[in-house]
Design a protein around this motif. Structure first.
Motif, PDB file in Angstrom:
ATOM      1  N   THR A   1      27.034  51.580   8.483  1.00 32.74           N
ATOM      2  CA  THR A   1      26.314  52.532   7.633  1.00 32.74           C
ATOM      3  C   THR A   1      25.078  51.836   7.097  1.00 32.74           C
ATOM      4  OG1 THR A   1      27.397  51.830   5.575  1.00 32.74           O
ATOM      5  CG2 THR A   1      28.452  53.625   6.807  1.00 32.74           C
ATOM      6  N   ASP A   2      24.098  52.614   6.695  1.00 31.02           N
ATOM      7  CA  ASP A   2      22.917  52.033   6.057  1.00 31.02           C
ATOM      8  C   ASP A   2      23.066  52.143   4.533  1.00 31.02           C
ATOM      9  OD1 ASP A   2      20.433  50.842   5.734  1.00 31.02           O
ATOM     10  OD2 ASP A   2      19.328  52.723   5.948  1.00 31.02           O
ATOM     11  N   TRP A   3      24.212  51.697   4.009  1.00 22.49           N
ATOM     12  CA  TRP A   3      24.354  51.581   2.562  1.00 22.49           C
ATOM     13  C   TRP A   3      25.377  50.511   2.269  1.00 22.49           C
ATOM     14  CZ3 TRP A   3      26.418  56.252   4.757  1.00 22.49           C
ATOM     15  CH2 TRP A   3      27.787  56.447   4.598  1.00 22.49           C
TER      16      TRP A   3
ATOM     17  N   ALA B   1      23.517  62.231  -0.791  1.00 20.12           N
ATOM     18  CA  ALA B   1      23.812  61.577   0.487  1.00 20.12           C
ATOM     19  C   ALA B   1      24.689  60.356   0.209  1.00 20.12           C
ATOM     20  CB  ALA B   1      22.515  61.118   1.143  1.00 20.12           C
ATOM     21  N   HIS B   2      25.435  59.918   1.150  1.00 14.78           N
ATOM     22  CA  HIS B   2      25.916  60.472   2.419  1.00 14.78           C
ATOM     23  C   HIS B   2      27.413  60.704   2.306  1.00 14.78           C
ATOM     24  CE1 HIS B   2      22.478  60.109   5.076  1.00 14.78           C
ATOM     25  NE2 HIS B   2      22.309  58.843   4.816  1.00 14.78           N
ATOM     26  N   TYR B   3      27.853  60.966   1.085  1.00 16.71           N
ATOM     27  CA  TYR B   3      29.289  61.029   0.752  1.00 16.71           C
ATOM     28  C   TYR B   3      29.358  61.787  -0.564  1.00 16.71           C
ATOM     29  CZ  TYR B   3      26.880  57.173  -1.360  1.00 16.71           C
ATOM     30  OH  TYR B   3      25.901  56.447  -1.987  1.00 16.71           O
TER      31      TYR B   3
ATOM     32  N   VAL C   1      30.824  61.701   7.344  1.00 12.38           N
ATOM     33  CA  VAL C   1      30.876  61.641   8.818  1.00 12.38           C
ATOM     34  C   VAL C   1      29.464  61.228   9.251  1.00 12.38           C
ATOM     35  CG1 VAL C   1      31.180  63.005  10.916  1.00 12.38           C
ATOM     36  CG2 VAL C   1      32.691  63.356   8.958  1.00 12.38           C
ATOM     37  N   TYR C   2      29.313  59.946   9.493  1.00 10.76           N
ATOM     38  CA  TYR C   2      27.979  59.343   9.594  1.00 10.76           C
ATOM     39  C   TYR C   2      27.863  58.592  10.918  1.00 10.76           C
ATOM     40  CZ  TYR C   2      24.066  56.400   7.856  1.00 10.76           C
ATOM     41  OH  TYR C   2      22.870  55.761   7.655  1.00 10.76           O
ATOM     42  N   TRP C   3      26.768  58.857  11.627  1.00 11.50           N
ATOM     43  CA  TRP C   3      26.502  58.214  12.913  1.00 11.50           C
ATOM     44  C   TRP C   3      27.674  58.378  13.880  1.00 11.50           C
ATOM     45  CZ3 TRP C   3      23.561  53.195  10.900  1.00 11.50           C
ATOM     46  CH2 TRP C   3      22.302  53.596  10.437  1.00 11.50           C
TER      47      TRP C   3
ATOM     48  N   ASN D   1      26.080  63.490   9.238  1.00 10.67           N
ATOM     49  CA  ASN D   1      24.700  63.003   9.302  1.00 10.67           C
ATOM     50  C   ASN D   1      24.426  62.273  10.612  1.00 10.67           C
ATOM     51  OD1 ASN D   1      22.062  62.270   7.860  1.00 10.67           O
ATOM     52  ND2 ASN D   1      22.821  60.261   8.517  1.00 10.67           N
ATOM     53  N   GLU D   2      23.403  62.736  11.320  1.00  6.68           N
ATOM     54  CA  GLU D   2      22.893  62.066  12.531  1.00  6.68           C
ATOM     55  C   GLU D   2      23.998  61.658  13.485  1.00  6.68           C
ATOM     56  OE1 GLU D   2      20.321  58.856  11.411  1.00  6.68           O
ATOM     57  OE2 GLU D   2      18.756  60.210  10.735  1.00  6.68           O
ATOM     58  N   THR D   3      24.696  62.650  13.984  1.00  6.01           N
ATOM     59  CA  THR D   3      25.787  62.375  14.918  1.00  6.01           C
ATOM     60  C   THR D   3      25.321  62.659  16.342  1.00  6.01           C
ATOM     61  OG1 THR D   3      26.550  64.615  14.448  1.00  6.01           O
ATOM     62  CG2 THR D   3      27.606  62.820  13.240  1.00  6.01           C
TER      63      THR D   3
ATOM     64  N   TRP E   1       7.336  56.337  11.297  1.00 12.48           N
ATOM     65  CA  TRP E   1       8.010  55.109  10.819  1.00 12.48           C
ATOM     66  C   TRP E   1       8.783  54.448  11.955  1.00 12.48           C
ATOM     67  CZ3 TRP E   1       7.150  51.792   7.192  1.00 12.48           C
ATOM     68  CH2 TRP E   1       8.105  50.810   6.926  1.00 12.48           C
ATOM     69  N   TYR E   2       9.880  55.094  12.394  1.00 15.44           N
ATOM     70  CA  TYR E   2      10.608  54.534  13.545  1.00 15.44           C
ATOM     71  C   TYR E   2       9.977  54.997  14.854  1.00 15.44           C
ATOM     72  CZ  TYR E   2      14.310  53.473  10.194  1.00 15.44           C
ATOM     73  OH  TYR E   2      15.023  52.986   9.131  1.00 15.44           O
ATOM     74  N   ASP E   3       9.306  56.121  14.765  1.00 12.80           N
ATOM     75  CA  ASP E   3       8.782  56.782  15.946  1.00 12.80           C
ATOM     76  C   ASP E   3       7.256  56.868  15.779  1.00 12.80           C
ATOM     77  OD1 ASP E   3       8.112  58.588  17.906  1.00 12.80           O
ATOM     78  OD2 ASP E   3       9.385  60.214  17.184  1.00 12.80           O
TER      79      ASP E   3
ATOM     80  N   SER F   1      15.919  67.307   6.419  1.00 15.41           N
ATOM     81  CA  SER F   1      16.815  66.622   5.485  1.00 15.41           C
ATOM     82  C   SER F   1      16.446  65.148   5.291  1.00 15.41           C
ATOM     83  CB  SER F   1      18.262  66.777   5.948  1.00 15.41           C
ATOM     84  OG  SER F   1      18.360  66.743   7.352  1.00 15.41           O
ATOM     85  N   GLU F   2      15.557  64.618   6.120  1.00 18.33           N
ATOM     86  CA  GLU F   2      15.042  63.260   5.885  1.00 18.33           C
ATOM     87  C   GLU F   2      13.690  63.082   6.543  1.00 18.33           C
ATOM     88  OE1 GLU F   2      17.615  59.863   6.869  1.00 18.33           O
ATOM     89  OE2 GLU F   2      19.329  60.967   6.060  1.00 18.33           O
ATOM     90  N   PHE F   3      12.813  62.403   5.846  1.00 17.52           N
ATOM     91  CA  PHE F   3      11.666  61.703   6.428  1.00 17.52           C
ATOM     92  C   PHE F   3      11.288  60.647   5.417  1.00 17.52           C
ATOM     93  CE2 PHE F   3       9.602  65.118   3.988  1.00 17.52           C
ATOM     94  CZ  PHE F   3       8.618  64.442   3.288  1.00 17.52           C
TER      95      PHE F   3
ATOM     96  N   TRP G   1      17.350  45.504   0.390  1.00 18.67           N
ATOM     97  CA  TRP G   1      17.159  46.876  -0.110  1.00 18.67           C
ATOM     98  C   TRP G   1      16.489  47.725   0.948  1.00 18.67           C
ATOM     99  CZ3 TRP G   1      18.783  48.255  -5.013  1.00 18.67           C
ATOM    100  CH2 TRP G   1      19.134  47.198  -5.870  1.00 18.67           C
ATOM    101  N   ASN G   2      16.947  48.943   1.083  1.00 14.46           N
ATOM    102  CA  ASN G   2      16.208  49.930   1.861  1.00 14.46           C
ATOM    103  C   ASN G   2      15.078  50.400   0.951  1.00 14.46           C
ATOM    104  OD1 ASN G   2      15.307  52.529   2.834  1.00 14.46           O
ATOM    105  ND2 ASN G   2      17.077  52.544   4.200  1.00 14.46           N
ATOM    106  N   ARG G   3      13.838  50.198   1.417  1.00 14.75           N
ATOM    107  CA  ARG G   3      12.659  50.409   0.562  1.00 14.75           C
ATOM    108  C   ARG G   3      12.034  51.794   0.696  1.00 14.75           C
ATOM    109  NH1 ARG G   3      13.106  47.083  -3.451  1.00 14.75           N
ATOM    110  NH2 ARG G   3      13.286  44.905  -2.855  1.00 14.75           N
ATOM    111  N   LYS G   4      12.791  52.757   1.198  1.00 15.02           N
ATOM    112  CA  LYS G   4      12.180  54.076   1.368  1.00 15.02           C
ATOM    113  C   LYS G   4      12.182  54.906   0.086  1.00 15.02           C
ATOM    114  CE  LYS G   4      13.029  54.065   6.291  1.00 15.02           C
ATOM    115  NZ  LYS G   4      14.100  53.046   6.349  1.00 15.02           N
ATOM    116  N   GLY G   5      12.606  54.314  -1.003  1.00 19.59           N
ATOM    117  CA  GLY G   5      12.609  55.037  -2.284  1.00 19.59           C
ATOM    118  C   GLY G   5      11.210  55.419  -2.733  1.00 19.59           C
TER     119      GLY G   5
HETATM  120  C1  GCB Z   1      18.506  57.729   8.519  1.00 21.94           C
HETATM  121  C2  GCB Z   1      19.832  57.780   7.878  1.00 21.94           C
HETATM  122  C3  GCB Z   1      19.834  57.132   6.515  1.00 21.94           C
HETATM  123  C4  GCB Z   1      19.057  55.839   6.571  1.00 21.94           C
HETATM  124  C5  GCB Z   1      17.632  56.159   6.940  1.00 21.94           C
HETATM  125  C6  GCB Z   1      16.767  54.913   7.071  1.00 21.94           C
HETATM  126  O1  GCB Z   1      18.196  58.439   9.421  1.00 21.94           O
HETATM  127  O2  GCB Z   1      20.344  59.077   7.794  1.00 21.94           O
HETATM  128  O3  GCB Z   1      21.156  56.911   6.117  1.00 21.94           O
HETATM  129  O4  GCB Z   1      19.129  55.123   5.387  1.00 21.94           O
HETATM  130  O5  GCB Z   1      17.595  56.819   8.143  1.00 21.94           O
HETATM  131  O6  GCB Z   1      16.224  54.466   6.095  1.00 21.94           O
HETATM  132  O7  GCB Z   1      16.671  54.404   8.184  1.00 21.94           O
END
Ligand code: GCB
Length: 611
Positions: free
Chosen positions: A194-196, A364-366, A389-391, A428-430, A491-493, A515-517, A580-584
């Motif tokens: 998971t990404d948390w 998210a995600h729970y 239910v993640y990935w 999420n993202e299955t 970002w990823y793409d 639901s996300e960007f 830290w995930n810095r997308k905040g």
């Molecule tokens: C996603 C996920 C989320 C991640 C995010 C990211 O697609 O749903 O859990 O944290 O990307 O930052 O990569």
């Protein structure tokens, strides 16, 4: 449609009854007379599970006479000759609620078993009353023992569970021992990846709930989405006498005073005619005082009534089209650090959402703690609740399915009377495979059978048709009420300059939520808009994404990723991520980044009719 709904409600009743027979989860314990078991608990870290298995790896709690070294016995040596190799009372303490990672430095990265023990007196139980030991959540597996006796096991880190402990409590010196194990496992929900942060511990509150011999165990009371002059639902009486009980439902402000009689299993359907309901909405988060009464038991609640449904590409709140101005949120407290659990934590997070101009939040995600939906009810925020239910989980494993379904059932049981909750999200993202689609379809069927009044969605993924056209190609679109998907163009793409060149081909006439960007940015790091990790890059990506998404005709909501930076072991980049995930839009110290204001501005000026 009306007939269909009635049918679903009837189906729901039968499933709720089955559920009640297996696991009578109490609802609305917040408004009950409870004794808290929060506070300091002694703990023993047990990476080898020495307190659970003997040296032949046989579990102590399956043995007739478990050794004194079984930690759940909380055994004390009788004299100085006796060998006992643990002592809870001489061991350190952790605060409950709270994760262990952020309370004790040496447990920061720990994943495994920790035993918790709390001693308490209990003089309260009145004759004939029943007592339940109620946990708001423990991550991930909890094996619970009272005075040395096993009460049961619960899996799933984010939903409540309780045990009937009637007759098992003494006036003095009771002890609860909980073996908490947060090891990640492939077959669990969520799975290993998971990404948390996998915060371990008794992360939410613990209490003893005392109720009369027969009591209101569960109830469901919501506005019929197709008829705003009727409330529909049911009541379930628990305890000794369930059959033939008279239950009164009172809503003084609506002059409702209705009596129903339970059937042989303690259940009675509710259909309550109402007039001139003051409908709940973000602009008017009005909550009615409701009370349910059976014999001596009176349970109060504050319930908002509103309808939510879709029509073509529209989401209709109280029959009026609405655009969901949202933000995604993880359950972390930016000031204290670690898992959020309190009313105050909920206030901090949801106030930021309000400041941003949101009318909607994606939890998210729970399932987040119960304060979140209760606070959202009061503050006027609509809520998306999500099953973990993640990935990629084990789609073909029946036990995995059962675990996912039970977690879904537990959160519905807990929050189905919250007006704020409008969407149950399955996943999420299955990956798009037949096994995964079958799995999620079963979850959807279960959810609809338990709650016919809310919308169903799942965060899907986008697919690129070519360099300039994207779509969502997923058979689940047929099954959901709201077509939601995550996308990270810029970002990823590719880079953010791809956004203005992208168009979307979405054929279904259903409401769309993106639901996300998002983009990672270190608060305080500045540079040009093409430089990764700067606030300017994130700001630019938000500007371009918002412009692009508005070209999707069915767009009815967005929940950008994410309100606050959050801890993730997948994010090691030194001096930038540092775990830290810095997308905040806000840093973990509470400082806003430039993109916060871009979104705030967008929400301030956005009008649905502009679409
Ligand atoms: C996603 C996920 C989320 C991640 C995010 C990211 O697609 O749903 O859990 O944290 O990307 O930052 O990569």
């Amino acid at each position: 449609m009306k007939r269909k709904l009635t049918l679903l409600v009837i189906l729901c009743f039968s499933i709720c009854r089955q559920l009640a027979a297996q696991d009578p989860l109490l609802v609305n314990v917040y408004n009950r007379d409870t004794k808290t078991l929060n506070g300091k608990w002694h703990y023993i870290v047990d990476p080898y599970e020495n307190g659970y298995y003997d040296y032949r790896q046989e579990p102590f709690d399956k043995q007739q006479n478990p050794s004194n070294n079984a930690y759940f016995r909380n055994y004390k040596p009788k004299d100085k000759t006796e060998l006992v190799e643990y002592d809870f009372d001489k061991s350190p303490t952790l605060l409950v609620p709270g994760d262990w990672n952020s309370q004790e430095e040496k447990l920061f990265y720990y994943e495994g078993t920790v035993w918790y023990k709390k001693s308490f007196d209990y003089e309260k139980a009145k004759p004939n009353n029943r007592v339940y030991l109620y946990f708001d959540a423990v991550n991930y597996q909890a094996d619970v023992y009272l005075n040395g006796e096993k009460l049961g096991t619960h899996k799933g880190g984010f939903t409540p569970f309780n045990f009937d402990v009637t007759g098992k409590l003494k006036p003095r010196d009771n002890f609860v021992v909980v073996k908490v194990d947060n090891k990640r496992k492939r077959e669990e929900v969520p799975t290993v990846n998971t990404d948390w942060w996998n915060y371990g511990g008794i992360t939410r509150e613990v209490r003893l709930v005392e109720v009369p011999a027969s009591f209101v165990q569960d109830y469901f009371l919501q506005l019929d989405p197709n008829n705003t002059n009727e409330l529909i639902g049911y009541v379930q009486v628990g305890g000794e006498q369930q059959a033939g009980q008279k239950v009164q439902v009172n809503i003084p402000a609506l002059k409702v005073k209705q009596e129903v009689v339970t059937d042989a299993r303690g259940y009675a359907p509710l259909e309550v005619k109402v007039r001139k309901v003051n409908l709940w909405s973000p602009e008017n988060p009005y909550l009615y005082d409701v009370n349910l009464r059976v014999n001596d038991d009176v349970l109060e609640d504050q319930i908002g009534f509103r309808s939510i449904r879709t029509e073509g590409a529209d989401i209709l709140l109280n029959n009026k089209p609405v655009f969901l101005k949202g933000i995604s949120i993880h359950e972390e407290n930016p000031q204290r650090g670690g898992r959020a659990y309190s009313e105050e934590d909920a206030r901090i997070l949801l106030n930021w959402a309000k400041e941003l101009g949101c009318n909607f939040v994606r939890l998210a995600h729970y399932p987040h703690n119960e304060h979140m939906a209760r606070m959202a009810d009061k503050m006027g925020l609509m809520v998306w609740e999500e099953n973990p239910v993640y990935w990629t989980i084990q789609w073909q494993n029946e036990d995995t399915y059962k675990t996912a379904e039970r977690q879904q059932a537990e959160v519905i049981t807990r929050d189905k009377n919250r007006a704020s909750v409008i969407i149950w999200s399955m996943a999420n993202e299955t990956p798009v495979t037949p096994e995964r689609t079958a799995f999620i379809r079963n979850l959807i069927a279960k959810t609809r059978s338990m709650d016919p009044t809310r919308l169903i969605s799942a965060a899907l993924e986008k697919h690129n048709i070519n360099a300039t056209t994207s779509t969502v190609d997923d058979p689940l679109i047929e099954d959901v009420d709201v077509l939601s998907f995550n996308q990270y163009i810029g970002w990823y793409d590719r880079l953010p300059d791809a956004l203005s060149k992208t168009s979307w081909e979405i054929k279904q006439n259903k409401p769309v939520i993106v639901s996300e960007f998002g983009a990672g940015a270190l608060q305080g790091l500045h540079g040009d808009k093409m430089e990764r990790w700067t606030e300017e890059y994130q700001e630019y990506l938000y500007e371009e994404t918002l412009a692009m998404l508005q070209k999707i005709p069915q767009l009815r909501g967005i929940t950008p990723w994410i309100l606050v930076d959050f801890r993730s072991p997948r994010r090691p980049l030194p001096n930038v991520q540092d775990g830290w995930n810095r997308k905040g839009l806000i840093s973990q110290t509470g400082d806003k980044k430039k993109a916060f204001y871009v979104l705030q501005d967008f929400y301030k000026n956005f009008k649905l009719k502009d679409k």
